[in-house]
Design an enzyme around this catalytic site. Structure first.
Site, PDB file in Angstrom:
ATOM      1  N   GLY A 151       0.883  -1.271   0.177  1.00 57.97           N
ATOM      2  CA  GLY A 151      -0.015  -0.033   0.050  1.00 57.97           C
ATOM      3  C   GLY A 151       0.941   1.202   0.073  1.00 57.97           C
ATOM      4  N   GLY A 157       2.747   2.564   2.368  1.00 62.30           N
ATOM      5  CA  GLY A 157       3.733   2.629   2.994  1.00 62.30           C
ATOM      6  C   GLY A 157       4.976   2.177   1.923  1.00 62.30           C
ATOM      7  N   SER A 184      -6.814   9.587   8.469  1.00 62.14           N
ATOM      8  CA  SER A 184      -7.830   9.091   7.322  1.00 62.14           C
ATOM      9  C   SER A 184      -8.940  10.106   7.481  1.00 62.14           C
ATOM     10  CB  SER A 184      -8.436   7.614   7.834  1.00 62.14           C
ATOM     11  OG  SER A 184      -9.532   7.449   6.937  1.00 62.14           O
ATOM     12  N   TYR A 223     -12.563   2.473  13.971  1.00 65.99           N
ATOM     13  CA  TYR A 223     -11.344   2.785  13.083  1.00 65.99           C
ATOM     14  C   TYR A 223     -11.413   4.428  13.183  1.00 65.99           C
ATOM     15  CZ  TYR A 223      -8.866   3.272   8.796  1.00 65.99           C
ATOM     16  OH  TYR A 223      -7.854   3.780   7.745  1.00 65.99           O
TER      17      TYR A 223
END
Length: 304
Positions: free
Chosen positions: A20, A22, A146, A171
């Site tokens: 992803g 990273g 996010s 989350y």
């Protein structure tokens, strides 16, 4: 596309860099001359990412080290290894995360998995690595949040979501916590006169395995991928989605305390720009209170 400036002589630790955003971050920083430690839970996947990076940039300096952010003993062991290197650390990238497991799960230390892994693991890692970061000339801590942090709330009375676990709300709390940590670290650095930049970023709606990996934790029958069906909202690939974090971690124009995200449709896609903090991140002493609670939970402390 954002062009990463020359990073020769700078050392990076990037969590969750086997896939992803990273992995994309590590790949582009390594191509720009940076030395990268791939901090991953599964070393075999880290070695696969390392091979991809070296295929693209044969002269890159990349190594793989294990860390499990859902296990504070592992976080301490990883940080101690970096400290034993006896070298400054220029950039810490708090990127790894798990998203919305369908059932409440816990870390090795008994914390709700998302709050414990996404926030407390990175919080402990940051405090433990601050001594080596502060040895660098222009250290940076870049933390991935996010867009869903905007609907997050810090439930101090039930941080571990023991009552009424809702996957996406848990989350959202963890990603708001990431953002608040970044904000408070920027304030601490300014108050103490540290030459440290603390930034945050969000990737918009980027196509990675984050959504499917979390949603399939604990399932015997995997769900279909998040992007397997047509959608009305825009998405972007990882090369674009990593750019807010790349800017936050490598741009000489990145500002301590700033938040970076996509500038395009619905603020979910497009080139990176400075974005406003969500209302959820405002509140008297909210970030400072969370910091104090996080220190109590992790047993870590700021360096003197």
């Amino acid at each position: 596309m954002y062009t990463v400036p020359d990073q020769t002589g700078r050392r990076f630790v990037v969590t969750g860099s086997n896939s992803g955003t990273g992995r994309e971050f590590a790949k582009r920083v390594a191509a720009a001359g940076g030395e990268v430690v791939l901090a991953v839970r599964t070393p075999e996947k880290g070695e696969e990412a390392k091979r991809e990076i070296l295929d693209a940039s044969p002269e890159a300096r990349v190594e793989v080290r294990r860390i499990d952010l859902a296990d504070l003993a592992s976080v301490r062991e990883f940080a101690e290894g970096i400290r034993r290197d006896d070298r400054p650390l220029d950039v810490l990238v708090n990127n790894a995360g798990v998203m919305a497991p369908p059932k409440r799960m816990t870390t090795k230390d008994g914390f709700e998995l998302q709050f414990g892994g996404n926030h407390l693991g990175h919080f402990a890692l940051t405090e433990l690595l601050l001594p080596v970061l502060l040895r660098a000339e222009e250290p940076v801590v870049a933390t991935m949040s996010s867009a869903v942090a905007s609907v997050g709330r810090i439930h101090f009375a039930d941080l571990q979501r023991r009552r009424g676990y809702v996957p996406m709300l848990a989350y959202a709390q963890s990603k708001l916590a990431n953002l608040l940590m970044s904000q408070h670290l920027a304030r601490v650095a300014a108050d103490r006169g540290w030459n440290l930049t603390s930034t945050a970023a969000h990737p918009g709606f980027t196509r990675t395995n984050l959504q499917s990996a979390g949603a399939n934790l604990g399932r015997t029958t995997p769900r279909k991928g998040t992007f397997s069906e047509p959608r009305l909202i825009p998405t972007q690939d990882v090369s674009q989605g990593a750019e807010p974090l790349l800017y936050a971690g490598t741009s000489p124009r990145a500002v301590s305390g700033a938040y970076y995200g996509p500038s395009g449709a619905l603020a979910l896609v497009g080139p990176a720009e400075t974005v406003s903090l969500p209302r959820s991140a405002h509140g008297v002493d909210l970030a400072a209170s969370l910091w104090a609670v996080s220190e109590a939970l992790t047993g870590t402390r700021l360096p003197e």
